[in-house]
Structures are given as structure tokens and as C-alpha cells.
Design a protein around this motif. Structure first.
Motif, PDB file in Angstrom:
ATOM      1  N   GLY A   1       0.834  -1.196   0.000  1.00 48.38           N
ATOM      2  CA  GLY A   1       0.000   0.000   0.000  1.00 48.38           C
ATOM      3  C   GLY A   1       0.867   1.244   0.000  1.00 48.38           C
ATOM      4  N   GLY A   2       0.216   2.385   0.020  1.00 48.36           N
ATOM      5  CA  GLY A   2       0.963   3.633   0.077  1.00 48.36           C
ATOM      6  C   GLY A   2       0.305   4.733  -0.718  1.00 48.36           C
ATOM      7  N   LYS A   3       1.083   5.765  -0.979  1.00 53.06           N
ATOM      8  CA  LYS A   3       0.649   6.928  -1.747  1.00 53.06           C
ATOM      9  C   LYS A   3       1.789   7.381  -2.640  1.00 53.06           C
ATOM     10  CE  LYS A   3      -3.494   7.773  -0.042  1.00 53.06           C
ATOM     11  NZ  LYS A   3      -4.700   7.815  -0.832  1.00 53.06           N
ATOM     12  N   ILE A   4       1.421   7.881  -3.799  1.00 51.83           N
ATOM     13  CA  ILE A   4       2.385   8.451  -4.735  1.00 51.83           C
ATOM     14  C   ILE A   4       1.861   9.821  -5.115  1.00 51.83           C
ATOM     15  CG2 ILE A   4       3.500   8.198  -6.986  1.00 51.83           C
ATOM     16  CD1 ILE A   4       2.678   5.085  -6.470  1.00 51.83           C
ATOM     17  N   ARG A   5       2.687  10.831  -4.921  1.00 44.48           N
ATOM     18  CA  ARG A   5       2.312  12.192  -5.296  1.00 44.48           C
ATOM     19  C   ARG A   5       3.237  12.641  -6.423  1.00 44.48           C
ATOM     20  NH1 ARG A   5       1.435  11.179  -0.337  1.00 44.48           N
ATOM     21  NH2 ARG A   5       3.429  11.626   0.576  1.00 44.48           N
ATOM     22  N   LEU A   6       2.631  13.112  -7.511  1.00 49.67           N
ATOM     23  CA  LEU A   6       3.409  13.512  -8.689  1.00 49.67           C
ATOM     24  C   LEU A   6       3.001  14.893  -9.162  1.00 49.67           C
ATOM     25  CD1 LEU A   6       3.230  10.203 -10.750  1.00 49.67           C
ATOM     26  CD2 LEU A   6       5.196  11.060  -9.467  1.00 49.67           C
ATOM     27  N   ASP A   7       3.996  15.662  -9.536  1.00 51.37           N
ATOM     28  CA  ASP A   7       3.796  16.963 -10.163  1.00 51.37           C
ATOM     29  C   ASP A   7       4.811  17.055 -11.297  1.00 51.37           C
ATOM     30  OD1 ASP A   7       3.584  19.595 -10.959  1.00 51.37           O
ATOM     31  OD2 ASP A   7       3.634  20.422  -8.938  1.00 51.37           O
ATOM     32  N   GLY A   8       4.392  16.622 -12.482  1.00 52.51           N
ATOM     33  CA  GLY A   8       5.291  16.590 -13.623  1.00 52.51           C
ATOM     34  C   GLY A   8       5.777  17.949 -14.052  1.00 52.51           C
ATOM     35  N   ALA A   9       4.929  18.976 -13.934  1.00 54.95           N
ATOM     36  CA  ALA A   9       5.306  20.320 -14.374  1.00 54.95           C
ATOM     37  C   ALA A   9       6.481  20.860 -13.562  1.00 54.95           C
ATOM     38  CB  ALA A   9       4.113  21.261 -14.277  1.00 54.95           C
ATOM     39  N   SER A  10       6.468  20.628 -12.261  1.00 56.79           N
ATOM     40  CA  SER A  10       7.572  21.120 -11.420  1.00 56.79           C
ATOM     41  C   SER A  10       8.629  20.047 -11.198  1.00 56.79           C
ATOM     42  CB  SER A  10       7.046  21.604 -10.066  1.00 56.79           C
ATOM     43  OG  SER A  10       6.546  20.517  -9.318  1.00 56.79           O
ATOM     44  N   GLN A  11       8.445  18.873 -11.809  1.00 52.56           N
ATOM     45  CA  GLN A  11       9.362  17.742 -11.689  1.00 52.56           C
ATOM     46  C   GLN A  11       9.637  17.406 -10.225  1.00 52.56           C
ATOM     47  OE1 GLN A  11      12.782  18.577 -14.199  1.00 52.56           O
ATOM     48  NE2 GLN A  11      11.680  17.827 -15.981  1.00 52.56           N
ATOM     49  N   GLN A  12       8.546  17.236  -9.488  1.00 53.93           N
ATOM     50  CA  GLN A  12       8.642  16.861  -8.080  1.00 53.93           C
ATOM     51  C   GLN A  12       7.654  15.741  -7.792  1.00 53.93           C
ATOM     52  OE1 GLN A  12       7.986  20.365  -5.732  1.00 53.93           O
ATOM     53  NE2 GLN A  12       9.979  21.229  -6.219  1.00 53.93           N
ATOM     54  N   GLY A  13       7.929  15.012  -6.744  1.00 56.01           N
ATOM     55  CA  GLY A  13       7.019  13.957  -6.338  1.00 56.01           C
ATOM     56  C   GLY A  13       7.526  13.243  -5.112  1.00 56.01           C
ATOM     57  N   VAL A  14       6.657  12.404  -4.566  1.00 52.93           N
ATOM     58  CA  VAL A  14       6.992  11.615  -3.375  1.00 52.93           C
ATOM     59  C   VAL A  14       6.399  10.224  -3.558  1.00 52.93           C
ATOM     60  CG1 VAL A  14       6.693  11.391  -0.881  1.00 52.93           C
ATOM     61  CG2 VAL A  14       6.979  13.660  -1.887  1.00 52.93           C
ATOM     62  N   ILE A  15       7.186   9.217  -3.237  1.00 55.23           N
ATOM     63  CA  ILE A  15       6.717   7.838  -3.253  1.00 55.23           C
ATOM     64  C   ILE A  15       6.801   7.313  -1.827  1.00 55.23           C
ATOM     65  CG2 ILE A  15       7.161   5.501  -4.094  1.00 55.23           C
ATOM     66  CD1 ILE A  15       8.471   6.795  -6.571  1.00 55.23           C
ATOM     67  N   ASP A  16       5.675   6.875  -1.287  1.00 56.26           N
ATOM     68  CA  ASP A  16       5.602   6.244   0.032  1.00 56.26           C
ATOM     69  C   ASP A  16       4.964   4.878  -0.163  1.00 56.26           C
ATOM     70  OD1 ASP A  16       6.661   8.162   1.858  1.00 56.26           O
ATOM     71  OD2 ASP A  16       4.813   9.321   1.699  1.00 56.26           O
TER      72      ASP A  16
END
Length: 190
Positions: free
Chosen positions: A55-70
Motif C-alpha cells: 500500500g501507500g501513496k504516490i504524489r506527482l507533479d510533472g510540471a515542477s518535476q517533483q514527487g513523493v513515493i511512500d
């Protein structure tokens, strides 16, 4: 096709593809998300297994080239196709699931090419030991799911670790130190 007829077609096409450029959070689909591992066995073969619950969460922001994978993996969900071996792997000599029920990966940075993530640098916690691990993302795709009609992203990611660095030393060198981890993930946009 006239340019006036082309404009509505382009607008419809843009609606059919989710905009990764906008920040979004995704939740893994448990029926299409697994973590696999490979380890050498006495020089004879590469043995494989998987964890059935992740399980987990993935946060992506392609425009700012940032994200978090948990990502959190249920260690007790290990499955190698041989129940007796699975019980041994759940025991104190290997994953010690009674004391350490989860493996956790948390990214600190994602590397992008355009709006597509290609790797993640982060920390894997296994048996209470946290070490830096880089995930290589070999496939990444986002689109509306054809049956569920919800935005989804999918990826294939892999990493290599040494189990001894996490304190898992039992039966070395017969059972190899080098472990390849692969994750197939499909995640719906929240």
C-alpha cells in the motif's frame, strides 16, 4: 479537416489524457500491484518470490518535476509458492514479521525526463534498519483506465540491495547477499 474542426478534436484529445502536469496523488490498486524479489540459491538458480500486500501513496507533479513515493509492504504477505519456506522467511532468521511487520520505502527526490519520472532516491527500512536505495523506473504511463473510467498511472520500478546491510545474514553465502527487488504498480488518482 479545417482548422475550426481540428480545434474541438484537439480539445477532446486533451481531455482523454490525464494531465500529469498538475499535482496529483495516487493510491495503488491492490489487484495490480506487487513487489517481487530475486536471490541466488547455492549457485544453482535464482529463486523468486513476491509480497502480496502493498500500500501507500504516490504524489506527482510533472510540471515542477517533483514527487513523493511512500510504499509500505506487508512482510507477512511473502509468497514463494512453498508454504514451509514462506513460514521460515517470516521467522526471526529472515523478515521477523512479529517484530518488523512492514518494509517501508520513502523517496526523498524523484528524477524526471520531461514530466515522466525515471528514478527515485529514498530510504528503505527493513528489519528496523534504514538505508538509501535508488529505484529505477523503467516504464511509466498515465491514462484514463478503459473500464473504470478513472485516471490511473502505472510503472515498473527496480532496485538492488545487499540484505546483509539490513542485518539479514542467515545462510550466507549459500543464499545470496544481492537481492533484486522489482515493483509493478498501477495506481488510481485520488
Amino acid at each position: 479537416m479545417s482548422r475550426f474542426a481540428l480545434l474541438p478534436a484537439l480539445l477532446l484529445a486533451s481531455l482523454a489524457t490525464p494531465a500529469l502536469a498538475l499535482p496529483a496523488t495516487y493510491t495503488p490498486d491492490p489487484s495490480h500491484t506487487y513487489a517481487y524479489f530475486e536471490v541466488g540459491h547455492l549457485g544453482y538458480s535464482i529463486q523468486r518470490g513476491r509480497f502480496d500486500k502493498l500500500g501507500g501513496k504516490i504524489r506527482l507533479d510533472g510540471a515542477s518535476q517533483q514527487g513523493v513515493i511512500d510504499i509500505m509492504i506487508d512482510a507477512a504477505s511473502i509468497s514463494t509458492g512453498f508454504p514451509k519456506r514462506d513460514e521460515a522467511l517470516r521467522g526471526e532468521e529472515f523478515f521477523n514479521v512479529a517484530r518488523f511487520p512492514t518494509l517501508v520505502y520513502r523517496s526523498t527526490t524523484l528524477k524526471f525526463v520531461g514530466e515522466r519520472p525515471i528514478s527515485a532516491t529514498g530510504t528503505l527500512t527493513l528489519l528496523g534498519v534504514s538505508k538509501p536505495v535508488e529505484l529505477k523506473i523503467s516504464q511509466f504511463y498515465c491514462a484514463p483506465h478503459p473500464m473504470m473510467k478513472k485516471d490511473m498511472c502505472g510503472a515498473e520500478a527496480s532496485a538492488s540491495i545487499k540484505r546483509s546491510e539490513f542485518g539479514m545474514n542467515r545462510y550466507m553465502p549459500g543464499i545470496g547477499d544481492d537481492i533484486k527487488i522489482s515493483v509493478q504498480i498501477e495506481a488510481f488518482k485520488d
